[in-house]
Design an enzyme around this catalytic site. Structure first.
Site, PDB file in Angstrom:
ATOM      1  N   ARG A   1     -79.632  47.194  61.779  1.00 50.15           N
ATOM      2  CA  ARG A   1     -79.564  45.805  61.320  1.00 50.15           C
ATOM      3  C   ARG A   1     -79.691  44.818  62.459  1.00 50.15           C
ATOM      4  O   ARG A   1     -80.362  43.792  62.332  1.00 50.15           O
ATOM      5  CB  ARG A   1     -78.258  45.578  60.541  1.00 50.15           C
ATOM      6  CG  ARG A   1     -78.066  44.169  59.976  1.00 50.15           C
ATOM      7  CD  ARG A   1     -79.314  43.587  59.340  1.00 50.15           C
ATOM      8  NE  ARG A   1     -79.899  44.468  58.322  1.00 50.15           N
ATOM      9  CZ  ARG A   1     -81.108  44.300  57.824  1.00 50.15           C
ATOM     10  NH1 ARG A   1     -81.887  43.328  58.270  1.00 50.15           N
ATOM     11  NH2 ARG A   1     -81.580  45.122  56.916  1.00 50.15           N
TER      12      ARG A   1
ATOM     13  N   LYS B   1     -81.723  23.280  70.248  1.00 50.79           N
ATOM     14  CA  LYS B   1     -81.478  23.395  68.804  1.00 50.79           C
ATOM     15  C   LYS B   1     -81.693  24.844  68.379  1.00 50.79           C
ATOM     16  O   LYS B   1     -82.649  25.194  67.689  1.00 50.79           O
ATOM     17  CB  LYS B   1     -82.389  22.438  68.044  1.00 50.79           C
ATOM     18  CG  LYS B   1     -82.106  20.975  68.365  1.00 50.79           C
ATOM     19  CD  LYS B   1     -83.082  20.039  67.678  1.00 50.79           C
ATOM     20  CE  LYS B   1     -82.806  18.587  68.066  1.00 50.79           C
ATOM     21  NZ  LYS B   1     -83.778  17.650  67.464  1.00 50.79           N
TER      22      LYS B   1
ATOM     23  N   LYS C   1     -79.528  11.154  77.684  1.00 45.98           N
ATOM     24  CA  LYS C   1     -80.109  10.705  76.422  1.00 45.98           C
ATOM     25  C   LYS C   1     -79.474   9.388  75.986  1.00 45.98           C
ATOM     26  O   LYS C   1     -78.644   8.823  76.696  1.00 45.98           O
ATOM     27  CB  LYS C   1     -79.965  11.795  75.367  1.00 45.98           C
ATOM     28  CG  LYS C   1     -80.615  13.131  75.802  1.00 45.98           C
ATOM     29  CD  LYS C   1     -80.692  14.128  74.681  1.00 45.98           C
ATOM     30  CE  LYS C   1     -81.778  13.762  73.705  1.00 45.98           C
ATOM     31  NZ  LYS C   1     -81.953  14.799  72.646  1.00 45.98           N
TER      32      LYS C   1
ATOM     33  N   GLU D   1     -84.051   9.836  79.015  1.00 48.92           N
ATOM     34  CA  GLU D   1     -84.728   9.466  77.767  1.00 48.92           C
ATOM     35  C   GLU D   1     -84.997   7.963  77.723  1.00 48.92           C
ATOM     36  O   GLU D   1     -84.158   7.165  78.132  1.00 48.92           O
ATOM     37  CB  GLU D   1     -83.857   9.865  76.576  1.00 48.92           C
ATOM     38  CG  GLU D   1     -84.444   9.505  75.220  1.00 48.92           C
ATOM     39  CD  GLU D   1     -83.524   9.888  74.083  1.00 48.92           C
ATOM     40  OE1 GLU D   1     -83.467  11.082  73.754  1.00 48.92           O
ATOM     41  OE2 GLU D   1     -82.851   9.007  73.533  1.00 48.92           O
TER      42      GLU D   1
ATOM     43  N   ASP E   1     -89.248   9.324  73.784  1.00 47.88           N
ATOM     44  CA  ASP E   1     -88.674   9.784  72.519  1.00 47.88           C
ATOM     45  C   ASP E   1     -89.042   8.874  71.343  1.00 47.88           C
ATOM     46  O   ASP E   1     -88.783   7.671  71.373  1.00 47.88           O
ATOM     47  CB  ASP E   1     -87.155   9.876  72.650  1.00 47.88           C
ATOM     48  CG  ASP E   1     -86.521  10.573  71.467  1.00 47.88           C
ATOM     49  OD1 ASP E   1     -86.954  11.700  71.147  1.00 47.88           O
ATOM     50  OD2 ASP E   1     -85.607   9.996  70.866  1.00 47.88           O
TER      51      ASP E   1
END
Length: 285
Positions: free
Chosen positions: A102, A137, A169, A202, A224
């Site tokens: 698995r 992410k 950011k 950013e 961005d």
């Protein structure tokens, strides 16, 4: 990115924790009906076209579970595969094969999906000088494998985590009191801590691009959520002063147009957070 030794340690931790989670005090299904002395053979069967990834990781898993298991690979990571292809055979203790099954499948199915999506983005950028980057992410606890899969698919890795690069950011800039102050504080902090980390900042508009450029030592500017026209203007303003990266809801329909604006990199969280596992199975024979 982190060092090779750090990366390999992350892989080991993934395997160790996954086996702990899945096996616990024993694979009682196998222990109940398969003798410890029984041996067998299984094949990794492709049931969907795509880019295969995780072959090397599967070997690590089998080795961790039982060093006597023998893996015979026929197809290597990064290869385009078709329905019906056999990627490898594994032979040895039947209990050990089942214990590893698995984790091998879960890992390879997700890694192959990520590699396949990454390759599709890379193909869309053919003829440009822009490279595809991943992001943070990622699936908690599985980041190293997902970033490995991006590399297998032809993409490049962004920072691994919060500790191997500075990325200022929008929230950092606002909490710190503005762009110039945030950069100055960051440089002072890095000097005080004797840290050699690259700085990415950013920008939300062209005015912020110009303000960032007033500070020295910026490695890359993150452009961005800009439209195409403003991205081209930003690239022209930045010139050769530092690297450029576009991000923000960029997909298969828009990635080529952003690359043609002249950015060095395009980062996409979709490489890792929006994929469906590739269909693979491990079949005894």
């Amino acid at each position: 990115m982190i060092s090779e030794s750090q990366f390999n340690n992350e892989l080991h931790l993934i395997i160790e924790n996954a086996i702990r989670e899945d096996v616990g005090d024993g694979d009682h299904s196998s222990l109940a009906c398969i003798p410890a002395s029984a041996t067998g053979k299984a094949k990794l069967l492709v049931k969907e076209d795509g880019i295969i990834a995780g072959v090397a990781f599967a070997k690590m898993i089998f080795e961790y579970v039982d060093s006597n298991l023998k893996v015979e690979p026929f197809i290597t990571d990064g290869t385009l595969v078709k329905y019906g292809d056999v990627v490898f055979n594994v032979s040895g203790s039947s209990q050990s094969i089942l214990k590893a099954e698995r984790l091998v499948l879960n890992s390879m199915q997700r890694m192959s999906a990520i590699a396949t999506k990454t390759k599709s983005y890379v193909d869309l950028l053919q003829g440009t000088n822009t490279q595809v980057l991943d992001t943070r992410k990622t699936t908690p606890g599985f980041r190293a494998c997902e970033k490995w899969a991006v590399k297998i698919g032809g993409g490049e890795n962004h920072r691994f985590a919060l500790y191997d690069m500075v990325m200022l950011k929008d929230n950092h800039l606002d909490f710190a009191g503005g762009i110039t102050l945030a950069i100055a504080k960051t440089k002072a902090y890095l000097q005080e801590k004797n840290l050699d980390l690259k700085i990415i900042v950013e920008a939300r508009d062209l005015n912020e691009i110009m303000e960032i450029l007033k500070s020295e030592g910026i490695y890359r500017i993150l452009i961005d959520n800009f439209n195409y026209e403003d991205t081209r203007k930003a690239v022209a303003l930045i010139g050769n002063k530092c690297q450029t990266e576009s991000s923000g809801n960029i997909n298969e329909e828009t990635i080529r147009a952003y690359a043609e604006c002249g950015v060095d990199y395009i980062s996409s969280g979709a490489l890792t957070h929006s994929v469906y596992n590739m269909d693979l199975s491990l079949k005894a024979f």
